[in-house]
Design an enzyme around this catalytic site. Structure first.
Site, short mmCIF file in Angstrom:
data_model
loop_
_atom_site.label_atom_id
_atom_site.label_comp_id
_atom_site.label_asym_id
_atom_site.label_seq_id
_atom_site.Cartn_x
_atom_site.Cartn_y
_atom_site.Cartn_z
N GLN A 92 26.09 25.68 40.11
CA GLN A 92 26.43 26.84 39.55
C GLN A 92 27.58 26.68 38.39
OE1 GLN A 92 26.67 29.55 42.63
NE2 GLN A 92 24.72 29.24 43.56
N HIS A 156 29.06 29.04 44.23
CA HIS A 156 29.99 30.20 44.28
C HIS A 156 31.32 29.85 43.70
CE1 HIS A 156 27.63 31.21 48.35
NE2 HIS A 156 26.90 31.04 47.16
N GLU A 250 26.13 43.01 47.03
CA GLU A 250 27.04 44.75 47.16
C GLU A 250 27.48 44.84 45.82
OE1 GLU A 250 28.86 43.53 51.46
OE2 GLU A 250 30.17 43.98 49.92
N TYR A 260 37.19 43.07 51.95
CA TYR A 260 35.56 43.33 51.69
C TYR A 260 34.86 42.76 52.89
CZ TYR A 260 37.36 46.12 47.83
OH TYR A 260 38.08 47.15 47.04
N TYR A 271 19.78 32.43 55.11
CA TYR A 271 18.38 32.20 54.15
C TYR A 271 17.31 31.56 55.19
CZ TYR A 271 21.52 32.25 50.04
OH TYR A 271 22.19 32.66 48.79
#
Length: 376
Positions: A92, A156, A250, A260, A271
């Site tokens: 990513q 991430h 979210e 959070y 998963y």
């Protein structure tokens, strides 16, 4: 497995607190979708991660594989921008978001985030460079943020950029696939929203600046992988969205020093379907303004203002990578009331931005960049 306590909590949330929790999405095509249509601007960019406007006719677009491209008057120019830093285009990671300074017309500064090698340790992490652009060449480059420690993992990075009304720069950093350590530790940059000055220095009123065991750029923590961030055009608040695991994406309104919750509380599961927490709320941890079960894999986020889109004015648009559509979220102040699905099948939405010309632009993986125009 989801425990009885966890299942009851989710049922309670859906039945009794719809202003905070996700409702079933509207999958029918309502009147507003027929008022607008996507118009292809260009293809040729594999994964158009970030979009930023230099003026009403010129768009900078980052391709995650490590290219910075220019669209001028709706045409993707052949020449690529040079002078980018060394980065790790793996998983990513790669060249990620791009933003222009609020005073760009005076100072010519642009900012871009990427999976940089500058931090300590092997691998990469979220970095931010500031530069100027002259004749397809970056000049006066300066790294103003590098998260640490680095990791060889490829997931991430977070990596959205947004300025607020005071000119502070906010940077989202994902947990880098290490949920058990990074998000809740204030001496780790991963799993955080950071706030810095545009030159990389730290604002004196950052919430943890005087705390010895905390990194001073941290503004909020307990995040998983925020890939959407935008400033509310009226309140000036910074809103984000982030990927959950399996379920539990979210939307959050960022508050200084707030936790959070990831991974202590979540509306998602592993998963594999197994549970990693029985908690969906805990004292001292923020509840999301909205969440999705199942996950939509959100990417990109913009508030709609102006008069081009009367049906959407005041709403938030969010892209879905998983389901290849846009989501329009109806707001009442800071409450998210409902959602509507728009343009199903448009493509894996990587970003959605309201441009300097007032139009909504939707960047998709492989299918192209689209401009949303009135259909009449």
């Amino acid at each position: 497995m989801i425990t009885i306590t966890r299942l009851f909590g989710i049922m309670f949330c859906v039945v009794f607190t719809n202003s905070v929790c996700a409702q079933q999405p509207k999958t029918s095509l309502s009147g507003s979708i027929h008022s607008y249509k996507p118009q292809l601007v260009t293809k040729g960019i594999d994964i158009p991660w970030g979009m930023a406007w230099l003026d009403e006719k010129t768009i900078l677009v980052s391709d995650r594989k490590g290219e910075l491209r220019v669209i001028s008057n709706g045409i993707l120019l052949h020449e690529k921008v040079t002078g980018l830093p060394e980065l790790r285009a793996q998983g990513q990671g790669g060249l990620l978001d791009v933003a222009v300074d609020p005073n760009y017309n005076e100072n010519g500064l642009i900012y871009f985030s990427y999976s940089g090698l500058e931090g300590e340790g092997e691998g990469a992490h979220t970095s931010v460079m500031r530069a100027k652009l002259q004749d397809f060449k970056l000049t006066e480059q300066a790294v103003i943020f590098d998260a640490g420690p680095n990791s060889i993992k490829g997931q991430h990075f977070g990596s959205r950029l947004s300025f607020d009304k005071q000119g502070y720069l906010y940077i989202s950093s994902g947990d880098r696939g290490n949920r058990d350590v990074n998000p809740q530790r204030l001496d780790r940059d991963a799993g955080k929203i950071h706030r810095i000055n545009s030159d990389g220095s730290i604002p004196k009123d950052n919430p943890f600046i005087a705390q010895k065991d905390a990194n001073s750029s941290v503004y909020s923590f307990g995040h998983r992988n925020p890939q959407g961030m935008a400033m509310h055009p009226v309140t000036g608040d910074i809103w984000t969205h982030e990927h959950g695991p399996k379920g539990g994406d979210e939307i959050n309104i960022i508050q200084p020093g707030a936790n959070y919750g990831w991974p202590v509380i979540s509306f998602g599961v592993n998963y594999s379907g197994s549970s990693f927490t029985d908690l969906t709320e805990k004292e001292g941890m923020q509840q999301p303004a909205w969440y999705w079960v199942p996950s939509i894999a959100p990417s990109g986020m913009t508030f709609v203002n102006g008069d081009i889109y009367p049906d959407w004015k005041g709403k938030i648009l969010v892209g879905s990578l998983k389901f290849a559509y846009l989501v329009a979220l109806e707001l009442d102040g800071n409450k998210v009331l409902s959602q509507e699905i728009l343009f199903p099948g448009i493509g894996r939405v990587r970003n959605v931005v309201q441009g300097a010309d007032g139009y909504i632009y939707v960047a998709t993986d492989g299918a192209g960049i689209f401009k949303i125009v009135p259909s009449k």
